[in-house]
Design a protein around this motif. Structure first.
Motif, PDB file in Angstrom:
ATOM      1  N   ARG A   3       0.724   4.053 -11.132  1.00  0.00           N
ATOM      2  CA  ARG A   3       0.060   3.465  -9.967  1.00  0.00           C
ATOM      3  C   ARG A   3      -0.926   2.381 -10.400  1.00  0.00           C
ATOM      4  O   ARG A   3      -1.004   1.316  -9.793  1.00  0.00           O
ATOM      5  N   SER A   4      -1.683   2.637 -11.458  1.00  0.00           N
ATOM      6  CA  SER A   4      -2.655   1.642 -11.904  1.00  0.00           C
ATOM      7  C   SER A   4      -1.941   0.384 -12.424  1.00  0.00           C
ATOM      8  O   SER A   4      -2.437  -0.723 -12.229  1.00  0.00           O
ATOM      9  N   LYS A   9       0.820  -1.212   0.000  1.00  0.00           N
ATOM     10  CA  LYS A   9       0.000   0.000   0.000  1.00  0.00           C
ATOM     11  C   LYS A   9       0.855   1.264   0.000  1.00  0.00           C
ATOM     12  O   LYS A   9       0.674   2.142  -0.839  1.00  0.00           O
ATOM     13  N   SER A  50      -0.937  -1.486  -9.318  1.00  0.00           N
ATOM     14  CA  SER A  50      -2.137  -2.042  -8.681  1.00  0.00           C
ATOM     15  C   SER A  50      -2.589  -3.290  -9.426  1.00  0.00           C
ATOM     16  O   SER A  50      -2.992  -4.287  -8.808  1.00  0.00           O
ATOM     17  N   THR A  66      -0.591   8.651 -11.747  1.00  0.00           N
ATOM     18  CA  THR A  66      -1.620   7.628 -11.543  1.00  0.00           C
ATOM     19  C   THR A  66      -1.544   6.502 -12.572  1.00  0.00           C
ATOM     20  O   THR A  66      -2.015   5.402 -12.296  1.00  0.00           O
ATOM     21  N   ILE A 108       3.113   1.602  -3.256  1.00  0.00           N
ATOM     22  CA  ILE A 108       2.368   2.053  -4.439  1.00  0.00           C
ATOM     23  C   ILE A 108       1.963   3.514  -4.286  1.00  0.00           C
ATOM     24  O   ILE A 108       1.961   4.273  -5.261  1.00  0.00           O
ATOM     25  N   HIS A 109       1.664   3.931  -3.056  1.00  0.00           N
ATOM     26  CA  HIS A 109       1.328   5.339  -2.829  1.00  0.00           C
ATOM     27  C   HIS A 109       2.541   6.237  -3.119  1.00  0.00           C
ATOM     28  O   HIS A 109       2.396   7.303  -3.727  1.00  0.00           O
ATOM     29  N   ASP A 110       3.728   5.789  -2.715  1.00  0.00           N
ATOM     30  CA  ASP A 110       4.943   6.559  -3.009  1.00  0.00           C
ATOM     31  C   ASP A 110       5.206   6.615  -4.514  1.00  0.00           C
ATOM     32  O   ASP A 110       5.591   7.665  -5.050  1.00  0.00           O
ATOM     33  N   ILE A 111       5.017   5.496  -5.190  1.00  0.00           N
ATOM     34  CA  ILE A 111       5.212   5.463  -6.643  1.00  0.00           C
ATOM     35  C   ILE A 111       4.228   6.401  -7.325  1.00  0.00           C
ATOM     36  O   ILE A 111       4.591   7.113  -8.275  1.00  0.00           O
ATOM     37  N   GLU A 112       2.986   6.426  -6.848  1.00  0.00           N
ATOM     38  CA  GLU A 112       1.992   7.325  -7.438  1.00  0.00           C
ATOM     39  C   GLU A 112       2.416   8.769  -7.262  1.00  0.00           C
ATOM     40  O   GLU A 112       2.264   9.592  -8.175  1.00  0.00           O
TER      41      GLU A 112
END
Length: 126
Positions: free
Chosen positions: A47-48, A32, A51, A44, A35-39
């Motif tokens: 991020r997708s 979690k 995900s 986005t 992926i938030h840091d990558i976003e």
């Protein structure tokens, strides 16, 4: 019979317990924070992608669990330890059980030619 004060206290304890369980479950959410840091760094779209990658990893894990419990585990705990059920021993007294005669040898050579023509490199074809 519980008083209003006791009912309120039980309600708050229950709500606090539910909140704690939700927090613990969200901390188990795979990658979690990563992926938030990558976003935050790449947007986005990236991020997708990650995900979706996380979804594929979890799907692979679920399929592994199904295969292990429905195929591998019964084979391991089987009383007879039959691993390959498609193999059958044929006694040597049976005549011709290992002989196969091709009904039309020319058809087999045509198939071989077409197969090699379709799947061979064009530079090596003559």
């Amino acid at each position: 019979m519980l008083t209003k004060y006791d009912q309120g206290r039980l309600f708050r304890k229950r709500a606090r317990f539910i909140q704690t369980v939700k927090e613990r479950l969200s901390s188990l959410y795979l990658w979690k924070t990563d992926i938030h840091d990558i976003e935050g760094k790449f947007g986005t779209g990236i991020r997708s992608y990650f995900s979706f990658l996380r979804f594929l990893v979890l799907l692979n894990f679920v399929i592994f669990l199904l295969m292990f419990t429905l195929v591998t585990l019964p084979t391991i705990i089987s009383k007879h330890q039959v691993v390959n059920t498609t193999y059958a021993e044929v006694p040597s007294s049976v005549v011709g059980w290992n002989q196969y005669e091709c009904p039309n040898p020319k058809a087999l050579s045509i198939f071989t030619f077409v197969f090699l023509f379709l799947f061979s490199d064009a530079s090596t074809a003559k």
